[in-house]
Motif scaffolding. Structure first.
Motif, mmCIF file in Angstrom:
data_model
loop_
_atom_site.group_PDB
_atom_site.id
_atom_site.type_symbol
_atom_site.label_atom_id
_atom_site.label_comp_id
_atom_site.label_asym_id
_atom_site.label_seq_id
_atom_site.Cartn_x
_atom_site.Cartn_y
_atom_site.Cartn_z
ATOM 1 N N ALA A 1 34.029 40.272 37.024
ATOM 2 C CA ALA A 1 33.164 41.446 37.161
ATOM 3 C C ALA A 1 33.389 42.075 38.523
ATOM 4 O O ALA A 1 32.532 42.059 39.394
ATOM 5 C CB ALA A 1 31.699 41.044 36.986
ATOM 6 N N THR B 1 36.503 36.702 32.385
ATOM 7 C CA THR B 1 36.896 37.977 32.956
ATOM 8 C C THR B 1 36.127 38.159 34.253
ATOM 9 O O THR B 1 35.032 37.590 34.418
ATOM 10 C CB THR B 1 36.621 39.152 31.991
ATOM 11 O OG1 THR B 1 37.131 40.362 32.555
ATOM 12 C CG2 THR B 1 35.128 39.301 31.718
ATOM 13 N N GLU C 1 31.791 36.824 31.762
ATOM 14 C CA GLU C 1 32.042 37.600 32.969
ATOM 15 C C GLU C 1 31.599 36.813 34.193
ATOM 16 O O GLU C 1 30.474 36.316 34.247
ATOM 17 C CB GLU C 1 31.292 38.931 32.897
ATOM 18 C CG GLU C 1 31.704 39.922 33.962
ATOM 19 C CD GLU C 1 31.047 41.272 33.755
ATOM 20 O OE1 GLU C 1 31.757 42.230 33.404
ATOM 21 O OE2 GLU C 1 29.820 41.357 33.946
#
Length: 320
Positions: A205, A203, A153
């Motif tokens: 956040a 990914t 993240e």
């Protein structure tokens, strides 16, 4: 890094002619050791005596610099790569907590490639542009397919705008989400700083904007550089940013190989909030300085034999 390129001419004569002026230059297509075509720009190198009276005339040598390539550099993320444990910088505290070298590397690869497209687009003989290649629907599918992969993240800040989120998603969450290409003599070439990284597992956040539409941003302020500056200020990244720039400059030299970058690591302690006047160090000023030197960095990076000399032998000895 800026003193290293103080005497280096800017890539494709940036700043010599007005930006809107059409330019023309001699090119040559060659096949590389990897079996892919590369495009070189022709020029000349002039050596002159710099001090005292010298009767020797200037020495003029033909020179070719890498202009475009036929394939991307393969990048992978690993827990065992060099600089996985960021050593820190002596005398610099409160900055570069955690490890974001790979994130900065992907960002600078885009910025330098975007600048390449912007400078190259002035050519009278080449068709050149930058663009996103992954649309929002395919990006959403990619994110879903990555659920069974170890996810890393990356926090880009809660106040990131729609265009900013889309840019970070494109360069971090897709394999080949952007292109900087040039067409010449019926062939399609890529920026020498183009990279590909399969299944990075990133990914974001932050709030997402699936379905967002936006064109690929420019390289400088108000575009990709502004996005990177906000990220570096958010995480207080200073020295790592310069290391990432230096790493990207070696992309043309490393073509045909697979290089390993460290997985991002969040800071082990909360990053302190910086108030105006707290420190003489300015992250935005550092990034602006690097951005101003990017055309000179590009010339240095395109001279692969010069880089080889720097890495493998004495390039010059001022004592001789």
């Amino acid at each position: 890094m800026r003193p290293l390129v103080s005497q280096t001419p800017p890539f494709l004569g940036d700043g010599v002619a007005s930006f809107n002026e059409t330019i023309s230059f001699a090119c040559e297509e060659k096949e590389s050791a990897q079996g892919k075509d590369s495009l070189f720009v022709k020029g000349k190198l002039t050596w002159r005596g710099s001090k005292g009276v010298c009767d020797l005339p200037p020495k003029v040598l033909p020179k070719q610099l890498l202009l475009a390539v036929g394939s991307r550099l393969n990048v992978e993320l690993s827990e065992d790569s060099s600089l996985s444990d960021w050593p820190g910088v002596w005398g610099l505290s409160g900055y570069d907590e955690g490890n974001y070298l790979s994130v900065l590397y992907f960002a600078w690869a885009y910025i330098i490639s975007a600048r390449w497209a912007e400078l190259f687009s002035r050519s009278a003989d080449h068709e050149c542009h930058k663009s996103y290649t992954a649309d929002s629907d395919s990006m959403e599918g990619l994110l879903l397919e990555s659920d069974n992969q170890p996810m890393v993240e990356v926090d880009i800040g809660d106040d990131a705008c729609e265009e900013e989120v889309l840019w970070w998603r494109t360069i971090l969450c897709s394999d080949d989400g952007w292109d900087a290409i040039a067409k010449y003599n019926g062939h399609v070439y890529l920026s020498p700083w183009s990279i590909t990284a399969k299944k990075k597992g990133f990914t974001l956040a932050t709030k997402d904007f699936l379905g967002a539409k936006s064109g690929a941003p420019s390289s400088g302020g108000g575009g990709a550089l502004n996005n990177l500056s906000r990220f570096c200020v958010h995480h207080r990244l200073y020295a790592q940013c310069s290391v990432a720039v230096a790493g990207v400059l070696y992309i043309p030299f490393l073509r045909g190989r697979i290089i390993s970058l460290p997985l991002p690591r969040q800071a082990s302690r909360p990053v302190p909030t910086q108030r105006v006047g707290d420190s003489p160090i300015s992250i935005p000023d550092l990034l602006i300085a690097h951005n101003e030197s990017v055309p000179k960095y590009m010339t240095l990076s395109s001279n692969m034999w010069g880089l080889r000399s720097v890495l493998c032998s004495t390039f010059f000895n001022p004592d001789d």
